[in-house]
Design an enzyme around this catalytic site. Structure first.
Site, PDB file in Angstrom:
ATOM      1  N   CYS A 152      44.817  36.870  37.103  1.00 31.92           N
ATOM      2  CA  CYS A 152      44.594  37.556  35.835  1.00 31.92           C
ATOM      3  C   CYS A 152      43.180  37.207  35.358  1.00 31.92           C
ATOM      4  O   CYS A 152      42.816  36.025  35.320  1.00 31.92           O
ATOM      5  CB  CYS A 152      45.618  37.107  34.789  1.00 31.92           C
ATOM      6  SG  CYS A 152      45.261  37.739  33.134  1.00 31.92           S
TER       7      CYS A 152
ATOM      8  N   ASP B 246      48.774  36.599  39.837  1.00 31.65           N
ATOM      9  CA  ASP B 246      49.548  37.839  39.807  1.00 31.65           C
ATOM     10  C   ASP B 246      49.981  38.131  41.232  1.00 31.65           C
ATOM     11  O   ASP B 246      49.244  37.864  42.190  1.00 31.65           O
ATOM     12  CB  ASP B 246      48.693  39.002  39.287  1.00 31.65           C
ATOM     13  CG  ASP B 246      48.436  38.912  37.793  1.00 31.65           C
ATOM     14  OD1 ASP B 246      49.357  38.524  37.059  1.00 31.65           O
ATOM     15  OD2 ASP B 246      47.319  39.245  37.377  1.00 31.65           O
TER      16      ASP B 246
END
Length: 154
Positions: A52, A59
């Site tokens: 992120c 992620d």
């Protein structure tokens, strides 16, 4: 085919370090062994990771890449290293998914390419991102990507 058509490859057949970023990654290509034959090539990466850009937290996504080659195929080790280079790269889901699709399309000049990015929930919301270079061609088998919508515990 002869060894000469593969002599330009720099990553296959030896130890290669993971690139520090997607910009540093080298996508290599090899000649299509069946030019003029329309067929689909699929790569599935069920454990893709990036960061992120705001929090630095990881992620995770399940990527499915389909393409119909013209003259070139992506060399799979270079693709693996390119995708792995996102591990320490901070960007939003849309930037990662569409950026991968555009980079592959630029490198390969395929007849058609699509990528489905099925991202696992962040903040309770799964984000799926889809990119393709044009309408799906007729006359060649392109299977469904086979990734069901995220249901969580539902």
């Amino acid at each position: 085919m002869t060894e000469d058509i593969y002599s330009h490859l720099t990553q296959l057949g030896g130890e290669t370090k993971l690139p520090l970023s997607p910009d540093q990654a080298v996508l290599e290509r090899v000649p299509n062994p069946h030019p003029g034959t329309r067929y689909t090539v699929r790569f599935v990466t069920p454990e893709f990771t990036s960061l992120c850009p705001m929090t630095g937290q990881p992620d995770f996504a399940h990527l499915v890449i389909d393409y119909i080659p013209r003259d070139w195929l992506v060399e799979s080790k270079s693709l693996k290293l390119f995708l792995g280079s996102f591990r320490n790269h901070g960007d939003f889901h849309e930037a990662c998914t569409v950026g991968i699709g555009k980079r592959l399309a630029e490198t390969l000049d395929p007849e058609w390419l699509r990528i489905g990015g099925y991202w696992y929930p962040r903040g309770g919301i799964p984000i799926d991102v889809f990119f393709q270079t044009g309408p799906q061609p007729e006359g060649v088998w392109i299977p469904d990507q086979g990734v069901p919508p995220y249901r969580g515990r539902g």
